[in-house]
Scaffold this motif. Structure first.
Motif, PDB file in Angstrom:
ATOM      1  N   VAL A   1       1.060  -1.071   0.433  1.00 39.19           N
ATOM      2  CA  VAL A   1       0.032   0.028   0.020  1.00 39.19           C
ATOM      3  C   VAL A   1       0.544   1.172  -0.013  1.00 39.19           C
ATOM      4  O   VAL A   1       0.375   2.162   0.418  1.00 39.19           O
ATOM      5  CB  VAL A   1      -0.872   0.165   1.434  1.00 39.19           C
ATOM      6  N   PHE A   2       1.828   1.674  -0.659  1.00 41.95           N
ATOM      7  CA  PHE A   2       2.632   2.262  -0.478  1.00 41.95           C
ATOM      8  C   PHE A   2       1.959   3.030  -1.771  1.00 41.95           C
ATOM      9  O   PHE A   2       1.797   3.051  -2.744  1.00 41.95           O
ATOM     10  CB  PHE A   2       4.257   2.171  -1.075  1.00 41.95           C
ATOM     11  N   ILE A   3       1.783   4.865  -0.632  1.00 45.47           N
ATOM     12  CA  ILE A   3       1.335   5.250  -2.038  1.00 45.47           C
ATOM     13  C   ILE A   3       1.359   6.874  -1.609  1.00 45.47           C
ATOM     14  O   ILE A   3       1.877   7.426  -0.677  1.00 45.47           O
ATOM     15  CB  ILE A   3      -0.586   5.672  -1.467  1.00 45.47           C
ATOM     16  N   ASP A   4       2.141   7.644  -2.787  1.00 44.37           N
ATOM     17  CA  ASP A   4       3.203   8.823  -2.473  1.00 44.37           C
ATOM     18  C   ASP A   4       2.949   9.887  -3.193  1.00 44.37           C
ATOM     19  O   ASP A   4       1.572   8.957  -4.511  1.00 44.37           O
ATOM     20  CB  ASP A   4       4.649   8.504  -2.780  1.00 44.37           C
ATOM     21  N   GLN A   5       3.379  10.316  -3.618  1.00 47.70           N
ATOM     22  CA  GLN A   5       3.009  11.630  -4.488  1.00 47.70           C
ATOM     23  C   GLN A   5       2.851  10.788  -6.016  1.00 47.70           C
ATOM     24  O   GLN A   5       2.436  11.735  -6.955  1.00 47.70           O
ATOM     25  CB  GLN A   5       3.408  13.358  -5.157  1.00 47.70           C
ATOM     26  N   ASN A   6       3.686  10.544  -6.425  1.00 49.94           N
ATOM     27  CA  ASN A   6       3.996  10.017  -7.856  1.00 49.94           C
ATOM     28  C   ASN A   6       2.784   9.126  -8.203  1.00 49.94           C
ATOM     29  O   ASN A   6       2.474   9.166  -9.816  1.00 49.94           O
ATOM     30  CB  ASN A   6       5.395   9.130  -7.822  1.00 49.94           C
ATOM     31  N   ILE A   7       2.862   7.867  -7.592  1.00 52.97           N
ATOM     32  CA  ILE A   7       1.374   6.742  -7.241  1.00 52.97           C
ATOM     33  C   ILE A   7       0.286   8.075  -7.534  1.00 52.97           C
ATOM     34  O   ILE A   7      -0.610   7.823  -8.281  1.00 52.97           O
ATOM     35  CB  ILE A   7       1.458   6.119  -6.027  1.00 52.97           C
ATOM     36  N   ILE A   8      -0.192   8.596  -6.596  1.00 56.82           N
ATOM     37  CA  ILE A   8      -1.261   9.916  -7.000  1.00 56.82           C
ATOM     38  C   ILE A   8      -1.477  10.777  -8.248  1.00 56.82           C
ATOM     39  O   ILE A   8      -2.391  10.699  -9.409  1.00 56.82           O
ATOM     40  CB  ILE A   8      -1.149  10.357  -5.788  1.00 56.82           C
ATOM     41  N   ARG A   9      -0.139  10.959  -8.725  1.00 59.35           N
ATOM     42  CA  ARG A   9      -0.525  11.801 -10.125  1.00 59.35           C
ATOM     43  C   ARG A   9      -0.138  10.642 -11.321  1.00 59.35           C
ATOM     44  O   ARG A   9      -0.921  10.382 -11.857  1.00 59.35           O
ATOM     45  CB  ARG A   9       1.230  12.061 -10.590  1.00 59.35           C
ATOM     46  N   LYS A  10       0.318   9.532 -11.151  1.00 55.07           N
ATOM     47  CA  LYS A  10      -0.086   8.065 -11.695  1.00 55.07           C
ATOM     48  C   LYS A  10      -1.364   7.600 -12.002  1.00 55.07           C
ATOM     49  O   LYS A  10      -1.991   7.618 -13.411  1.00 55.07           O
ATOM     50  CB  LYS A  10       0.511   7.125 -11.703  1.00 55.07           C
ATOM     51  N   PHE A  11      -2.065   8.071 -11.177  1.00 56.74           N
ATOM     52  CA  PHE A  11      -3.491   7.169 -10.891  1.00 56.74           C
ATOM     53  C   PHE A  11      -4.341   8.605 -11.811  1.00 56.74           C
ATOM     54  O   PHE A  11      -5.362   8.012 -12.429  1.00 56.74           O
ATOM     55  CB  PHE A  11      -4.012   7.027  -9.538  1.00 56.74           C
ATOM     56  N   ASN A  12      -4.420   9.433 -11.018  1.00 60.36           N
ATOM     57  CA  ASN A  12      -5.349  11.001 -11.697  1.00 60.36           C
ATOM     58  C   ASN A  12      -5.110  10.761 -13.517  1.00 60.36           C
ATOM     59  O   ASN A  12      -5.720  10.181 -13.894  1.00 60.36           O
ATOM     60  CB  ASN A  12      -4.893  12.410 -10.520  1.00 60.36           C
ATOM     61  N   ALA A  13      -3.808  10.232 -13.569  1.00 61.19           N
ATOM     62  CA  ALA A  13      -3.010  10.114 -14.865  1.00 61.19           C
ATOM     63  C   ALA A  13      -4.013   9.281 -15.999  1.00 61.19           C
ATOM     64  O   ALA A  13      -4.562   9.308 -17.407  1.00 61.19           O
ATOM     65  CB  ALA A  13      -2.064  10.641 -15.845  1.00 61.19           C
ATOM     66  N   GLN A  14      -3.749   8.237 -14.857  1.00 64.16           N
ATOM     67  CA  GLN A  14      -4.525   7.009 -16.111  1.00 64.16           C
ATOM     68  C   GLN A  14      -6.256   7.370 -16.257  1.00 64.16           C
ATOM     69  O   GLN A  14      -6.742   6.918 -17.567  1.00 64.16           O
ATOM     70  CB  GLN A  14      -4.018   5.689 -15.220  1.00 64.16           C
ATOM     71  N   ILE A  15      -6.820   7.446 -15.025  1.00 65.70           N
ATOM     72  CA  ILE A  15      -8.284   7.862 -14.940  1.00 65.70           C
ATOM     73  C   ILE A  15      -8.863   9.342 -16.164  1.00 65.70           C
ATOM     74  O   ILE A  15      -9.318   9.092 -16.512  1.00 65.70           O
ATOM     75  CB  ILE A  15      -9.170   8.014 -13.619  1.00 65.70           C
ATOM     76  N   ASP A  16      -7.954   9.778 -15.570  1.00 60.48           N
ATOM     77  CA  ASP A  16      -7.823  11.035 -16.908  1.00 60.48           C
ATOM     78  C   ASP A  16      -7.258  10.847 -18.644  1.00 60.48           C
ATOM     79  O   ASP A  16      -8.224  11.285 -19.490  1.00 60.48           O
ATOM     80  CB  ASP A  16      -6.887  12.215 -16.578  1.00 60.48           C
ATOM     81  N   LYS A  17      -6.665   9.728 -18.847  1.00 59.32           N
ATOM     82  CA  LYS A  17      -6.662   9.196 -19.975  1.00 59.32           C
ATOM     83  C   LYS A  17      -7.524   8.389 -20.863  1.00 59.32           C
ATOM     84  O   LYS A  17      -8.514   8.948 -21.526  1.00 59.32           O
ATOM     85  CB  LYS A  17      -5.464   8.200 -19.973  1.00 59.32           C
ATOM     86  N   GLN A  18      -7.906   7.839 -19.277  1.00 52.79           N
ATOM     87  CA  GLN A  18      -9.339   7.079 -20.098  1.00 52.79           C
ATOM     88  C   GLN A  18     -10.910   8.384 -19.984  1.00 52.79           C
ATOM     89  O   GLN A  18     -11.340   7.200 -21.085  1.00 52.79           O
ATOM     90  CB  GLN A  18      -9.769   6.026 -19.153  1.00 52.79           C
TER      91      GLN A  18
END
Length: 145
Positions: free
Chosen positions: A75-92
């Motif tokens: 469950v490691f979550i940092d700023q990069n993972i948050i950005r990646k999650f947002n970016a992937q959903i935004d791409k979808q």
């Protein structure tokens, strides 16, 4: 009947990503390997330790993850993972928007701007969530009609 142990992680997300996810998965996401969004969460998890810091002015979207997945993926979550999650959903989100505009422009002769308005209305997305101008520029650059 036994209950599965669940941990809820609150992912900070942009307003349009929040509303898009609400329509796609409901008020919270339940992670499974059987759908795109669950697999996306599993792809971004890691076993490295971190403290989740809030992202100023962002909304948070609850994501339920079973203890089994947490044990396997972490469950490691940092700023990069948050950005990646947002970016992937935004791409979808943008890919679905482009498809909607393209189909309606060619099949129904619907002007691009009207198709965009219909799409964002469906997701209850407003100008405060993401600027219409931003979406129009994205469509002009990426939709071939």
């Amino acid at each position: 009947m036994s209950e599965k142990a669940i941990i809820t992680v609150y992912f900070p997300v942009k307003p349009h990503v929040y509303k898009f996810l609400q329509k796609k998965v409901g008020e919270k996401m339940v992670v499974t390997k059987n759908n795109f969004y669950g697999n996306l969460v599993l792809d971004v998890l890691s076993k490295k330790y971190s403290v989740l810091e809030a992202v100023t002015d962002d909304l948070v979207f609850p994501v339920d993850i079973s203890l089994r997945y947490i044990t396997n993926y972490g469950v490691f979550i940092d700023q990069n993972i948050i950005r990646k999650f947002n970016a992937q959903i935004d791409k979808q989100f943008r890919e679905e928007l482009r498809s909607y505009v393209s189909i309606n422009a060619s099949a129904n002769n619907l002007p691009k701007n009207e198709a965009i308005r219909q799409f964002i209305f469906h997701y209850n997305i407003t100008e405060e969530d993401i600027k219409m101008e931003t979406l129009i520029k994205d469509i002009v650059r990426n939709v071939v009609l």
